[in-house]
Motif scaffolding. Structure first.
Motif: not given
Length: 245
Positions: A3-4, A77-85, A89-90
């Motif tokens: 779950i992300l 956690y993943v931070c500074l993910a720069d979503k939707p890039n 995350t990948r």
């Protein structure tokens, strides 16, 4: 299932601009002063007790995300993910897969093992690009408009193309437990399921009648999860539509 989960506006009630200095790492975060959305802690705990693995995926600064993820929710956690890039995350989940001697699902192949939960179009688009199922969560009432995130812009959120829509943590648990029966109506029928789920776009009320605008499936095309039925959605109005449609 993996779950992300988005942080601000999904687990914490911090969508307000007053929290921006903390999210940007300009001020130190005291986790005890961060308001969580009612039921968020219990939601995460139930995910764990149901043998799911949850991770926070946030655009915010490491100083902020680390405090909340570790001290409140006890999650990686993943931070500074720069979503939707999708890159950061990948890469994070590819490394998790490699480091587990392949027992951890591969985000590039095992699409059914992942789901993305968030409150903005950025979260949904991230999931769509990664070809993962997504849940658009409406767990708070925004008090300002953010054109980038789509906060306060209801139509932008609704049309972002999530697989599922949820207004509570209990609904999210139900979706995770029974994904096929919670699909939108048009998409469910092509999975041999019956669903009454629809997107509530708007409702106009009059003294003696009302007009309801509802979408029974997603019109979004492009990279998405396998339940998307945009081709069927458009075929339905054609005179030469197939008997299956």
């Amino acid at each position: 299932m993996i779950i992300l989960i988005d942080l601000d506006g999904t687990l914490t009630n911090t969508a307000d601009e007053m929290y921006k200095p903390y999210k940007d790492g300009k001020e130190d975060t005291n986790a005890e002063l961060i308001p969580t959305i009612n039921g968020a802690k219990e939601f995460v705990q139930k995910l764990k007790s149901d043998n799911h693995q949850a991770f926070i995926v946030s655009d915010s600064h490491p100083k902020y995300v680390k405090k909340i993820a570790e001290e409140i929710f006890h999650l990686e956690y993943v931070c500074l993910a720069d979503k939707p890039n999708p890159t950061k995350t990948r890469d994070f989940f590819i490394e998790k897969h490699k480091g587990s001697n392949t027992s951890f699902p591969n985000i590039e192949k095992d699409f059914d093992e992942f789901i993305v939960i968030g409150d903005t179009w950025l979260d949904i688009e991230l999931g769509r690009i990664l070809k993962l199922k997504t849940i658009l969560a409406t767990l708070y009432k925004p008090n300002y408009i953010d054109s980038r995130d789509g906060i306060g812009q209801q139509s932008k959120r609704l049309k972002s193309g999530p697989t599922y829509y949820a207004d509570s943590f209990s609904e999210i648990h139900e979706i995770i437990a029974n994904p096929l029966s919670n699909l939108l109506a048009v998409e469910a029928i092509f999975q041999n399921q019956v669903s009454v789920k629809a997107v509530k776009i708007k409702t106009h009320k009059y003294p003696s009648k009302f007009t309801a605008y509802r979408a029974l499936g997603r019109q979004n095309s492009g990279e998405c999860d396998k339940y998307g039925a945009a081709d069927k959605y458009y075929e339905f109005q054609r005179a030469d539509r197939s008997q299956e449609t």
